[in-house]
Each structure stands twice: as C-alpha cells, then as structure tokens.
Design a protein around this motif. Structure first.
Motif, PDB file in Angstrom:
ATOM      1  N   GLN A  58      44.596  25.146  88.409  1.00 18.64           N
ATOM      2  CA  GLN A  58      45.201  24.779  87.122  1.00 18.64           C
ATOM      3  C   GLN A  58      44.156  24.504  86.029  1.00 18.64           C
ATOM      4  O   GLN A  58      44.163  25.150  84.981  1.00 18.64           O
ATOM      5  N   LEU A  59      43.236  23.570  86.303  1.00 20.55           N
ATOM      6  CA  LEU A  59      42.290  23.191  85.245  1.00 20.55           C
ATOM      7  C   LEU A  59      41.269  24.300  84.956  1.00 20.55           C
ATOM      8  O   LEU A  59      41.107  24.695  83.800  1.00 20.55           O
ATOM      9  N   PRO A  60      40.601  24.851  85.993  1.00 20.11           N
ATOM     10  CA  PRO A  60      39.619  25.895  85.672  1.00 20.11           C
ATOM     11  C   PRO A  60      40.241  27.109  84.966  1.00 20.11           C
ATOM     12  O   PRO A  60      39.650  27.652  84.029  1.00 20.11           O
ATOM     13  N   SER A  61      41.438  27.518  85.370  1.00 26.09           N
ATOM     14  CA  SER A  61      42.022  28.705  84.726  1.00 26.09           C
ATOM     15  C   SER A  61      42.432  28.383  83.284  1.00 26.09           C
ATOM     16  O   SER A  61      42.326  29.225  82.390  1.00 26.09           O
ATOM     17  N   MET A  62      42.858  27.162  83.042  1.00 28.24           N
ATOM     18  CA  MET A  62      43.204  26.749  81.671  1.00 28.24           C
ATOM     19  C   MET A  62      41.948  26.715  80.804  1.00 28.24           C
ATOM     20  O   MET A  62      41.938  27.217  79.677  1.00 28.24           O
ATOM     21  N   LEU A  63      40.869  26.151  81.350  1.00 32.90           N
ATOM     22  CA  LEU A  63      39.623  26.095  80.567  1.00 32.90           C
ATOM     23  C   LEU A  63      39.067  27.490  80.319  1.00 32.90           C
ATOM     24  O   LEU A  63      38.528  27.784  79.259  1.00 32.90           O
ATOM     25  N   SER A  64      39.214  28.367  81.318  1.00 34.30           N
ATOM     26  CA  SER A  64      38.735  29.733  81.168  1.00 34.30           C
ATOM     27  C   SER A  64      39.509  30.428  80.040  1.00 34.30           C
ATOM     28  O   SER A  64      38.933  31.106  79.182  1.00 34.30           O
ATOM     29  N   LEU A  65      40.830  30.218  80.031  1.00 33.52           N
ATOM     30  CA  LEU A  65      41.666  30.836  78.994  1.00 33.52           C
ATOM     31  C   LEU A  65      41.339  30.267  77.615  1.00 33.52           C
ATOM     32  O   LEU A  65      41.126  31.015  76.655  1.00 33.52           O
ATOM     33  N   THR A  66      41.264  28.937  77.512  1.00 33.60           N
ATOM     34  CA  THR A  66      41.058  28.350  76.181  1.00 33.60           C
ATOM     35  C   THR A  66      39.644  28.646  75.668  1.00 33.60           C
ATOM     36  O   THR A  66      39.447  28.839  74.473  1.00 33.60           O
ATOM     37  N   SER A  67      38.694  28.725  76.595  1.00 37.87           N
ATOM     38  CA  SER A  67      37.351  29.092  76.176  1.00 37.87           C
ATOM     39  C   SER A  67      37.369  30.508  75.592  1.00 37.87           C
ATOM     40  O   SER A  67      36.762  30.791  74.558  1.00 37.87           O
TER      41      SER A  67
END
Ligand SMILES: Cc1cc2nc3c(=O)[nH]c(=O)nc-3n(C[C@H](O)[C@H](O)[C@H](O)COP(=O)(O)O)c2cc1C
Length: 227
Positions: free
Chosen positions: A174-183
C-alpha cells in the motif's frame, strides 16, 4: 451472439475505444488493443474524453502535477460524492455506429474517474451503448473492483451488453506503491526511493501490455468469432 451479428454493413467489425487517460497508462493499454483489432482488419476509432470542468481542468491539463498532493486530493470530495463534471468528447461518440465499445477506465479515489462517469451518465451514452456489446479495461494502482463494478453498471444502465473485463494494477504494498505513484505524478519521472522508502515500479509494464493483447484477442474471438 452469433458470429455474424454485430457487424458493419461492409462486414467489417467497427470498434470504439472510449476512455479517459491523464498520465497515458490507459491509452497505452488501449494502444495494444487497437493493434490487435487492426491486425484482424477491423475498423477502430478512438474517443478520448477531455476533462474541461473549470474546477479541475487546469490541474489535469498539465503533467506532471504542479503541486502533487493538493492536485491529487482536489477531486477526492467530488469522487466520494460520485459527482459529474464538464467534459468534451470527439464526434465519434455521437456519429459512429459501433459493434463493440471498449471502455478504458483509470481508478480515481477507488471508483470511476469523474470524466468517464460524466460521459456514462450523459444522454449521449445511450445511443452509443444501447444494445451494443462492451468490454472494460480498468487501469489503477490497486483498487480496480469498485471501478469495474461502477463502469459496468453505468454502461448497462444505458443499454450496453457487458462481454468481459480486464484489470491492471501496479506492484508493491500500500504505502510503497502510493509513494511510487505520487512521486511519478509530481515529477513525471521514475525514482528508486522517495521519502526514504524503496519504491516498486509504477504504471503499465511491458508484460501488462502483452496481457492486454491476449485479453483483446480473446475478446475479439468471443464477440466476432475466431479468426
Ligand atoms: C486523482 C487520482 C486519484 C487516484 N486514485 C486512485 C485510487 O483510489 N486507487 C487506485 O488504485 N489508483 C488510483 N489512482 C492511480 C491511477 O489509477 C493510475 O495513476 C492510472 O495509471 C491512471 O491512468 P491514466 O494514466 O490512464 O490516467 C489515482 C490517480 C489519480 C490521478
């Protein structure tokens, strides 16, 4: 449906690719679908939806986002209300007579993005979809199911006949994929780390493009018969 049903006058199936795509991932999946249909000699038109609503259009007319979190969050209240907004569509959605409509739907805040919902709820959707087979291609980071269910229901409400669906999600927790997307949304670039977290890849992979091709070939077999 029999093999001969749903064909144009010239006997060539006519397909419409109807979608909204902000970062181009849904467009990429439908590029693969278009290739498969064209190789079979079918006629393919594209109908990308433009998001013209004055409340949001500026934010979604540029990529990368200028201020990622405020821009990303700007549509959350409207998405939660399942609100509609102003859009512009190509003439094909009004003038064309299609044998199959492929709907490309990226998830926004767990459901159908506002531009596509706006089209599917508009009076223009019925003449396009009434009595016509449709398939759904969902593209998102993680939350595909509610989006698919909503698109399916909205298109069926306009008389469309659901044939099949496929969904593509991005890897990582959840968190890494969200950060990857928002980055990515904020920079337009792929980074290995963001805020100290190692990032999984985001967006559609080459393997998913292949999967889109395989799905489309099966879909074409199903609707128009094996070639
Ligand atoms: C405003 C916004 C909201 C999003 N909300 C979600 C979400 O709730 N769940 C999810 O899995 N992905 C979400 N995403 C990720 C998109 O589905 C993903 O970026 C997809 O690639 C977008 O397709 P596109 O490139 O065709 O625009 C969101 C993206 C945006 C821009």
């Amino acid at each position: 449906m029999t093999e001969l049903e749903g064909r144009g006058d010239a006997g060539t199936p006519r397909i419409l690719l109807l979608y909204y795509s902000y970062t181009g991932q849904t467009a990429k999946v439908l590029d693969a679908a278009e290739e498969v249909f064209r190789k079979r000699g079918y006629q393919v038109d594209r109908a990308p939806i433009s998001f013209t609503d004055p409340r949001y259009s500026e934010k979604f007319s540029r990529f990368p986002m200028r201020r990622v979190w405020p821009d990303f969050l700007s549509v959350l209240p409207a998405q939660t209300r399942k609100a509609t907004g102003d859009i512009r569509t190509p003439d094909e959605v009004r003038t064309g007579d299609y044998d199959l409509v492929c709907i490309g739907s990226p998830t926004w805040w767990r459901t159908v993005n506002m531009p596509l919902r706006s089209f599917l709820m508009s009076h223009e959707a019925r003449p396009l979809l009434d009595g016509k087979p449709f398939a759904v291609y969902v593209v998102c980071r993680r939350y595909w199911r509610e989006n698919l269910t909503a698109v399916r229901k909205l298109a069926q409400k306009k008389g469309g006949r659901f044939v099949d669906s496929v969904h593509f999600t991005y890897p990582g927790g959840q968190l890494p994929s969200m950060l990857s997307l928002t980055s990515y949304l904020g920079s337009g670039e792929y980074k290995n780390r963001y805020l100290g977290v190692k990032l999984p890849p985001t967006n559609i992979s080459d393997e998913q493009v292949e999967e889109a091709r395989r799905f489309t070939a099966r879909l074409a077999d199903k609707v128009f018969g094996k070639q």
